[in-house]
Design a protein around this motif. Structure first.
Motif, mmCIF file in Angstrom:
data_model
loop_
_atom_site.group_PDB
_atom_site.id
_atom_site.type_symbol
_atom_site.label_atom_id
_atom_site.label_comp_id
_atom_site.label_asym_id
_atom_site.label_seq_id
_atom_site.Cartn_x
_atom_site.Cartn_y
_atom_site.Cartn_z
ATOM 1 N N ASP A 189 19.969 -21.518 27.805
ATOM 2 C CA ASP A 189 21.349 -20.569 27.538
ATOM 3 C C ASP A 189 23.250 -21.500 28.039
ATOM 4 O OD1 ASP A 189 20.291 -18.840 25.957
ATOM 5 O OD2 ASP A 189 20.643 -17.457 27.675
ATOM 6 N N HIS A 190 24.302 -21.332 26.470
ATOM 7 C CA HIS A 190 24.829 -22.162 27.388
ATOM 8 C C HIS A 190 26.117 -21.223 28.905
ATOM 9 C CE1 HIS A 190 24.614 -23.813 22.960
ATOM 10 N NE2 HIS A 190 24.936 -24.811 23.646
ATOM 11 N N ASP A 191 26.729 -22.041 29.378
ATOM 12 C CA ASP A 191 27.571 -21.653 30.362
ATOM 13 C C ASP A 191 28.599 -20.194 29.913
ATOM 14 O OD1 ASP A 191 25.662 -22.837 32.131
ATOM 15 O OD2 ASP A 191 27.743 -24.532 32.786
ATOM 16 N N ARG A 216 17.083 -32.475 28.427
ATOM 17 C CA ARG A 216 16.945 -31.502 29.225
ATOM 18 C C ARG A 216 18.001 -31.060 30.320
ATOM 19 N NH1 ARG A 216 12.861 -28.239 28.252
ATOM 20 N NH2 ARG A 216 14.008 -26.567 30.363
ATOM 21 N N GLN A 217 18.556 -31.568 31.216
ATOM 22 C CA GLN A 217 19.462 -31.977 31.608
ATOM 23 C C GLN A 217 21.399 -31.675 31.364
ATOM 24 O OE1 GLN A 217 19.659 -31.881 34.921
ATOM 25 N NE2 GLN A 217 22.013 -31.641 35.908
ATOM 26 N N LEU A 218 21.166 -33.128 30.025
ATOM 27 C CA LEU A 218 22.043 -32.636 29.238
ATOM 28 C C LEU A 218 22.517 -31.187 28.610
ATOM 29 C CD1 LEU A 218 22.771 -36.068 28.092
ATOM 30 C CD2 LEU A 218 23.995 -34.841 29.784
ATOM 31 N N ASN A 219 20.834 -29.946 28.166
ATOM 32 C CA ASN A 219 20.896 -29.294 27.663
ATOM 33 C C ASN A 219 20.596 -29.244 25.836
ATOM 34 O OD1 ASN A 219 20.004 -26.605 27.469
ATOM 35 N ND2 ASN A 219 22.129 -25.793 27.160
ATOM 36 N N ASP A 220 20.417 -30.539 25.525
ATOM 37 C CA ASP A 220 20.776 -31.258 24.207
ATOM 38 C C ASP A 220 19.756 -31.406 23.579
ATOM 39 O OD1 ASP A 220 22.407 -32.178 21.883
ATOM 40 O OD2 ASP A 220 23.335 -33.780 22.746
ATOM 41 N N PRO A 221 18.741 -30.747 22.643
ATOM 42 C CA PRO A 221 18.104 -31.682 21.913
ATOM 43 C C PRO A 221 18.478 -32.504 20.824
ATOM 44 C CG PRO A 221 17.596 -29.194 22.139
ATOM 45 C CD PRO A 221 19.166 -29.360 22.427
ATOM 46 N N GLY A 234 27.386 -15.480 27.433
ATOM 47 C CA GLY A 234 26.758 -14.154 26.300
ATOM 48 C C GLY A 234 26.478 -13.187 26.350
ATOM 49 N N LEU A 235 26.224 -13.073 27.592
ATOM 50 C CA LEU A 235 25.643 -11.679 27.728
ATOM 51 C C LEU A 235 27.364 -10.368 27.107
ATOM 52 C CD1 LEU A 235 24.347 -9.222 29.125
ATOM 53 C CD2 LEU A 235 25.088 -10.128 31.557
ATOM 54 N N GLN A 236 28.279 -10.838 27.849
ATOM 55 C CA GLN A 236 29.392 -9.787 27.701
ATOM 56 C C GLN A 236 29.623 -9.616 25.490
ATOM 57 O OE1 GLN A 236 32.593 -12.747 29.598
ATOM 58 N NE2 GLN A 236 32.621 -10.744 31.086
ATOM 59 N N HIS A 237 29.329 -10.907 25.327
ATOM 60 C CA HIS A 237 29.698 -10.906 23.845
ATOM 61 C C HIS A 237 28.395 -10.163 22.801
ATOM 62 C CE1 HIS A 237 29.722 -12.365 19.994
ATOM 63 N NE2 HIS A 237 28.124 -12.770 19.669
ATOM 64 N N LEU A 240 33.166 -33.254 25.841
ATOM 65 C CA LEU A 240 33.005 -32.135 24.447
ATOM 66 C C LEU A 240 32.421 -30.909 24.755
ATOM 67 C CD1 LEU A 240 32.698 -34.961 21.519
ATOM 68 C CD2 LEU A 240 34.846 -33.578 22.099
ATOM 69 N N GLU A 241 32.134 -30.992 25.922
ATOM 70 C CA GLU A 241 30.993 -29.291 27.202
ATOM 71 C C GLU A 241 30.005 -29.350 26.554
ATOM 72 O OE1 GLU A 241 33.677 -26.455 27.449
ATOM 73 O OE2 GLU A 241 35.278 -28.059 28.897
ATOM 74 N N ILE A 242 29.439 -30.490 25.332
ATOM 75 C CA ILE A 242 28.484 -30.337 24.973
ATOM 76 C C ILE A 242 26.840 -29.352 25.485
ATOM 77 C CG2 ILE A 242 26.240 -31.197 22.999
ATOM 78 C CD1 ILE A 242 28.520 -33.973 22.088
ATOM 79 N N GLY A 243 26.134 -28.911 25.241
ATOM 80 C CA GLY A 243 24.636 -28.075 26.367
ATOM 81 C C GLY A 243 25.175 -27.292 26.667
ATOM 82 N N LYS A 244 27.057 -27.283 27.327
ATOM 83 C CA LYS A 244 27.573 -26.131 28.255
ATOM 84 C C LYS A 244 28.007 -24.788 27.644
ATOM 85 C CE LYS A 244 28.298 -29.615 31.871
ATOM 86 N NZ LYS A 244 29.278 -30.753 32.621
ATOM 87 N N THR A 245 29.088 -25.504 26.328
ATOM 88 C CA THR A 245 30.199 -24.545 25.659
ATOM 89 C C THR A 245 29.769 -24.500 24.234
ATOM 90 O OG1 THR A 245 31.844 -24.792 27.213
ATOM 91 C CG2 THR A 245 32.575 -24.010 25.339
ATOM 92 N N ASP A 246 29.653 -23.196 23.909
ATOM 93 C CA ASP A 246 29.220 -22.618 21.976
ATOM 94 C C ASP A 246 30.497 -23.325 21.637
ATOM 95 O OD1 ASP A 246 27.524 -21.943 20.487
ATOM 96 O OD2 ASP A 246 27.666 -19.949 20.916
ATOM 97 N N VAL A 247 30.315 -23.271 20.574
ATOM 98 C CA VAL A 247 32.024 -23.512 19.966
ATOM 99 C C VAL A 247 31.736 -23.360 18.849
ATOM 100 C CG1 VAL A 247 32.809 -25.133 21.267
ATOM 101 C CG2 VAL A 247 31.190 -25.682 19.480
#
Length: 317
Positions: free
Chosen positions: A271-273, A216-221, A296-299, A146-153
């Protein structure tokens, strides 16, 4: 497309069936457990006698209320996600497509757990613990798919993924908590309060540290939130019986609350990838179209471009 719809609907049906089966099996086991212990004092847990026996000797089992709060929240949230992933508008959602095998595995294991957790024998205690450990692997695979912690959906998927984070976190804690059950059931560990109390406190501390590092590794509080219920349940159960264990659990619960108060509003440790547009869910060619997935930078650059005059915007090109 048609096959995808069938599998997504089948997964939703399996999820509902697994939840109902596990819930009804647990209710049946509680009735059996109470009947078998009528001559004794009111049991601490609504479980069969064999589970009650081993739970009594496990110093890191949370109080019963923690299980009720966490599982009801997780099942409600996962049920909502199952409905969402089966909707026609999600037919081309690549994350849901990748998650299908993990969903099927996880819900099957959940039903197996419900089957053995309702049985009153030593073998079932061991099998239910091993099933929990296997389901943790499936939950981690689901978390990754589901790309949790990697992709902002976009919403609602963004919020429907939270129960998956809670599910993964709780199964991680349950894997630690259930291990003494197996050791005690197999008579591989003899109880000794003088030794077991500091060992239990040490296990709780190590679990808290590992939980934070994994989060932290999963980037998921959100992964950390079930640990608060677990530590809180242990603290309320052992506060008077084994004060060292109770105080340790209470301190860890408080530490986690402090960490979550800072990180949970952010929803991430870093930040998400990448960020996915709403159109990416319904466009079957979105993976081949770089315009649909952007950083995110492009956004931020696009937003600045919209705010500028045409002359100023040329400087961004």
């Amino acid at each position: 497309m048609k096959n995808s719809s069938i599998w997504r609907i089948a997964t939703a049906v399996l999820a509902v069936g697994s939840i109902i089966y596990t819930t009804t099996s647990s209710a049946r086991s509680r009735r059996v457990g109470k009947q078998m212990q009528q001559a004794e004092s009111e049991p601490e847990f609504d479980v069969p006698a064999e589970y009650q026996n081993v739970f009594d000797r496990n110093l890191i089992i949370p109080a019963g209320w923690a299980f009720g709060v966490v599982w009801s929240t997780i099942y409600s949230g996962l049920g909502a996600m199952m409905v969402h992933q089966a909707l026609p508008g999600q037919a081309y959602n690549p994350r849901y497509q990748k998650a299908l095998p993990w969903w099927l595995t996880s819900w099957t294991l959940n039903a197996i757990f419900g089957r053995y957790f309702s049985q009153d024998d030593k073998r079932s205690v061991v099998v239910s613990d091993l099933t929990t450990k296997a389901n943790l692997v499936a939950a981690l695979g689901l978390h990754h798919a589901l790309e949790i912690g990697k992709t902002d959906v976009p919403a609602p998927e963004k919020y429907l993924r939270i129960p998956v984070s809670l599910y993964t976190g709780w199964l991680t804690a349950a894997t630690v908590v259930g291990t003494p059950d197996t050791l005690l059931t197999l008579d591989a560990w003899e109880t000794d309060d003088e030794r077991d109390v500091p060992v239990a406190a040490g296990i709780l501390g190590a679990t808290a540290g590992a939980g934070y590092l994994v989060a932290r590794q999963l980037n998921d509080p959100w992964f950390m939130l079930p640990f608060v219920a677990g530590f809180g349940g242990i603290a309320s159960r052992q506060w008077n019986r084994y004060p060292v264990v109770g105080l340790t659990a209470a301190g860890l619960a408080a530490a986690y609350v402090g960490l979550l108060a800072y990180w949970l509003p952010k929803g991430k440790f870093r930040d998400h990838d990448r960020t996915v547009l709403d159109a990416a869910v319904v466009d079957p060619d979105y993976q081949d179209n770089p315009a649909d997935v952007y950083s995110g930078l492009q956004h931020e650059t696009n937003i600045e471009r919209e705010r500028m005059t045409p002359i100023e915007a040329e400087g961004l090109d």
